[in-house]
Design a protein around this motif. Structure first.
Motif, PDB file in Angstrom:
ATOM      1  N   TYR A 120       0.864  -1.195   0.000  1.00 27.19           N
ATOM      2  CA  TYR A 120       0.000   0.000   0.000  1.00 27.19           C
ATOM      3  C   TYR A 120       0.893   1.237   0.000  1.00 27.19           C
ATOM      4  O   TYR A 120       1.922   1.277   0.675  1.00 27.19           O
ATOM      5  CB  TYR A 120      -0.903   0.037   1.232  1.00 27.19           C
ATOM      6  N   SER A 152      -4.658  -1.951  -9.338  1.00 22.11           N
ATOM      7  CA  SER A 152      -5.318  -2.714  -8.280  1.00 22.11           C
ATOM      8  C   SER A 152      -6.027  -3.940  -8.845  1.00 22.11           C
ATOM      9  O   SER A 152      -5.957  -5.042  -8.276  1.00 22.11           O
ATOM     10  CB  SER A 152      -6.315  -1.814  -7.542  1.00 22.11           C
ATOM     11  N   GLU A 158      -1.813  -1.312  -3.825  1.00 22.07           N
ATOM     12  CA  GLU A 158      -2.945  -0.396  -3.688  1.00 22.07           C
ATOM     13  C   GLU A 158      -2.397   1.003  -3.429  1.00 22.07           C
ATOM     14  O   GLU A 158      -1.513   1.194  -2.577  1.00 22.07           O
ATOM     15  CB  GLU A 158      -3.839  -0.824  -2.536  1.00 22.07           C
ATOM     16  N   ARG A 188      -9.696   8.372  -4.965  1.00 25.16           N
ATOM     17  CA  ARG A 188      -8.388   7.999  -4.431  1.00 25.16           C
ATOM     18  C   ARG A 188      -7.628   9.150  -3.780  1.00 25.16           C
ATOM     19  O   ARG A 188      -6.511   8.955  -3.295  1.00 25.16           O
ATOM     20  CB  ARG A 188      -7.516   7.309  -5.495  1.00 25.16           C
ATOM     21  N   ILE A 350      -7.708  -2.775   4.722  1.00 26.64           N
ATOM     22  CA  ILE A 350      -6.360  -2.957   4.175  1.00 26.64           C
ATOM     23  C   ILE A 350      -5.351  -3.091   5.307  1.00 26.64           C
ATOM     24  O   ILE A 350      -4.476  -3.970   5.288  1.00 26.64           O
ATOM     25  CB  ILE A 350      -5.993  -1.797   3.240  1.00 26.64           C
TER      26      ILE A 350
END
Length: 367
Positions: A120, A152, A158, A188, A350
């Protein structure tokens, strides 16, 4: 903390890549690979500022000047070493002129992060460098989000975006930017940032106080560049005026014991970038860097690359040099991985997944 490791204790890049982790202080502007620049320059018919083989060698030279005048870029002048570097970023981001090109840059970033074991990333994007997108900044965010979406879907890292203001922007412009972000909620974009040369602009916390307050009230996270080319006062301003949840750099905090106590008490992490600090002259060499003192003091620290491509590095390389220089063993590097997950602006799902993945690696128990 060990400072003399046996051969068996030494940490190599393969071990580092295997650690599930996040990266929270990395600028998209500083991740263009050489092949990206050559391809974009060819597509747009733009001359290179020097020989292709040594293109990144000139990136940290203060005398760097782009062969093509940018329109609307905002880095301005800065301190020695950093100003030429910022002009280089303006030049390379000016090569991105279409949504497809922006999406391609975003996808390539996610792929490179994945190759370093990064699961991430909060990537910092400062639209003032992307001079072909003046007045279309949220269209740029949308194009980048498209590239991150595709990455992704393909199982790559991510990525979310920290939209960064530039220190030299006006108070009114900063507030307009944040109002636009809040009203349109681009995909995002999860955080507001501010970056640029602290030494050149002076203290800017008061100028951006209202912009960051608006961001906080709208649920945007906050991360602030501070404590790099200026002293600890910038970190105090980030905490007291900008409601910073995370400090990018922050290494000069080591000069102020009361500030160290504040960071620990508030649980504010520092996104430290040792190679960047040495290359850009904040410290003369790795051995002089305050990272081990920050760790020993109990400050939450993450290890990051800042601008890896022009600095000629990768996350696993920087982690390996850090381990070798300061005597950190693999368990300590796993602590840095765990802290990167906690410091990130990833959502709870996540974070939970990454905690368990790191625990399965045998390093850290899940929270």
């Amino acid at each position: 903390m060990p400072h003399h490791l046996t051969r068996a204790d030494r940490v190599d890049e393969q071990q580092i890549r295997a650690l599930p982790k996040a990266e929270v202080h990395v600028h998209l502007e500083g991740t263009f690979a050489l092949i990206d620049l050559l391809t974009l320059a060819r597509e747009n018919g733009v001359a290179l500022p020097g020989p292709a083989a040594t293109l990144f060698d000139i990136a940290t030279h203060d005398e760097f000047e782009a062969p093509e005048v940018s329109t609307g870029g905002g880095s301005g002048a800065g301190s020695a070493g950093l100003s030429g570097f910022l002009r280089f970023l303006d030049w390379q981001c000016g090569l991105v002129r279409t949504a497809d090109q922006a999406a391609r840059v975003a996808y390539a970033f996610a792929a490179r992060q994945s190759s370093s074991g990064v699961r991430y990333s909060d990537v910092i994007v400062n639209p003032t460098h992307w001079n072909r997108w003046v007045g279309r900044e949220l269209a740029l965010m949308d194009a980048l989000a498209g590239g991150f979406d595709a990455a992704s879907q393909d199982g790559l890292c991510e990525v979310n975006i920290a939209y960064s203001l530039l220190r030299s922007q006006s108070r009114a412009h900063a507030e307009d930017v944040v109002r636009d972000l809040v009203a349109r909620a681009p995909r995002r974009v999860v955080a507001l940032s501010v970056d640029g040369d602290e030494k050149a602009t002076g203290r800017t916390g008061e100028k951006f106080r209202d912009a960051f307050a608006l961001a906080a009230s709208a649920g945007l996270r906050r991360t602030v560049h501070a404590g790099e080319s200026s002293g600890p006062e910038g970190v105090w301003d980030a905490l007291d005026l900008l409601q910073a949840e995370r400090i990018d750099h922050g290494v000069r905090a080591i000069e102020d014991p009361a500030l160290i106590e504040r960071l620990i008490a508030d649980g504010v992490s520092l996104g430290v970038c040792p190679r960047s600090n040495v290359t850009l002259g904040i410290y003369p060499d790795w051995a002089s860097h305050p990272l081990p003192r920050l760790v020993e003091a109990g400050v939450a620290v993450t290890l990051n690359t800042d601008d890896p491509a022009p600095l000629g590095s990768s996350l696993e390389s920087d982690w390996a040099v850090t381990a070798a220089t300061f005597g950190f063993d693999l368990p300590q590097m796993a602590v840095f991985a765990a802290q990167s997950i906690e410091a990130s602006f990833a959502d709870d799902d996540i974070k939970s997944r990454l905690r368990h993945e790191l625990a399965a690696h045998g390093a850290v128990a899940p929270a």
